[in-house]
Motif scaffolding. Structure first.
Motif, PDB file in Angstrom:
ATOM      1  N   ASN A   1       0.775  -1.030  -0.139  1.00  0.00           N
ATOM      2  CA  ASN A   1       0.120  -0.315   0.443  1.00  0.00           C
ATOM      3  C   ASN A   1       0.464   0.710  -0.069  1.00  0.00           C
ATOM      4  O   ASN A   1       0.523   2.514  -0.919  1.00  0.00           O
ATOM      5  CB  ASN A   1      -0.830  -0.034   0.826  1.00  0.00           C
ATOM      6  CG  ASN A   1      -2.234  -0.755   0.628  1.00  0.00           C
ATOM      7  OD1 ASN A   1      -2.074  -1.972   0.436  1.00  0.00           O
ATOM      8  ND2 ASN A   1      -3.435  -0.632   1.805  1.00  0.00           N
TER       9      ASN A   1
ATOM     10  N   LEU B   1      -5.748   3.740   0.794  1.00  0.00           N
ATOM     11  CA  LEU B   1      -4.951   2.920   0.574  1.00  0.00           C
ATOM     12  C   LEU B   1      -4.221   3.128   2.396  1.00  0.00           C
ATOM     13  O   LEU B   1      -4.573   1.864   2.675  1.00  0.00           O
ATOM     14  CB  LEU B   1      -3.474   3.521   0.055  1.00  0.00           C
ATOM     15  CG  LEU B   1      -4.661   2.575  -1.845  1.00  0.00           C
ATOM     16  CD1 LEU B   1      -3.083   3.042  -2.594  1.00  0.00           C
ATOM     17  CD2 LEU B   1      -4.706   1.166  -1.685  1.00  0.00           C
TER      18      LEU B   1
ATOM     19  N   TYR C   1      -4.117   0.145   5.025  1.00  0.00           N
ATOM     20  CA  TYR C   1      -3.018  -0.317   5.862  1.00  0.00           C
ATOM     21  C   TYR C   1      -2.995  -0.528   7.487  1.00  0.00           C
ATOM     22  O   TYR C   1      -2.596  -0.934   8.096  1.00  0.00           O
ATOM     23  CB  TYR C   1      -2.137   0.917   5.743  1.00  0.00           C
ATOM     24  CG  TYR C   1      -0.598   0.479   5.799  1.00  0.00           C
ATOM     25  CD1 TYR C   1       0.158  -0.232   4.841  1.00  0.00           C
ATOM     26  CD2 TYR C   1      -0.182   1.150   7.514  1.00  0.00           C
ATOM     27  CE1 TYR C   1       1.453  -0.451   6.006  1.00  0.00           C
ATOM     28  CE2 TYR C   1       0.729   0.769   8.317  1.00  0.00           C
ATOM     29  CZ  TYR C   1       1.687   0.183   7.623  1.00  0.00           C
ATOM     30  OH  TYR C   1       2.705  -0.272   8.224  1.00  0.00           O
TER      31      TYR C   1
END
Length: 185
Positions: free
Chosen positions: A121, A157, A161
């Protein structure tokens, strides 16, 4: 580069790509900040004195009140993306669950960990920041929507994460987790 909202008559996001070679003090100016280190080595010192080593590839998300200093051991090439979180929680461009995004942003100040540069990511975030910069440079009539879509992807993202990497946030228990998970697929 700045993106202005004509409706609000204000800047809703700013992206800066630069090389730092000395100590810099930053304040997030009432906006969220995504900081991506492209190359180099150094340290971030948070307002409470906590020191976090940084290397090329690492990324950080800072809440709107976070003050920090960036100390360069070698020149640091960085991207800094500042944005108003409410534009992506309450605005027409949000795609994640409103309640879960608000929860994520409210918990952000307590997070101490960086997004490790070797994580997929974090590498994607770096790629998107370059695409975002390119979109600003080659502005056309659709650029505003593409830029906002990239920012939403960056936020997604980052949240993704922390879903898998943080013990401090348990999004699996939030009301909108299922909707967010579908969005991420």
């Amino acid at each position: 580069y700045n993106l202005y909202s004509e409706q609000k008559n204000t800047v809703i996001l700013t992206i800066c790509h630069s090389v730092q070679d000395e100590k810099c003090d930053y304040v997030s100016d009432n906006s969220m900040e995504l900081l991506q280190v492209i190359e180099g080595k150094g340290r971030i010192i948070l307002h409470d004195g906590t020191t976090i080593p940084v290397n090329g590839g690492d990324a950080f998300m800072f809440d709107s009140l976070r003050k920090y200093s960036l100390i360069c051991d070698t020149p640091l090439e960085i991207f800094s993306l500042k944005f108003n979180a409410s534009d992506f929680i309450d605005g027409e461009y949000h795609v994640l669950g409103k309640k879960s995004l608000h929860h994520f942003f409210s918990q952000l100040g307590s997070l101490r960990e960086k997004m490790n540069g070797i994580h997929v990511n974090t590498r994607r975030i770096q790629e998107i920041l370059f695409l975002l910069e390119n979109e600003f440079q080659n502005k056309n009539r659709c650029s505003e929507y593409v830029i906002k879509a990239y920012v939403i992807l960056l936020i997604t993202l980052t949240v993704q994460y922390y879903f898998g990497e943080s013990d401090e946030l348990d999004f699996h228990r939030t009301a909108h987790y299922e909707a967010i998970e579908k969005t991420l697929l």
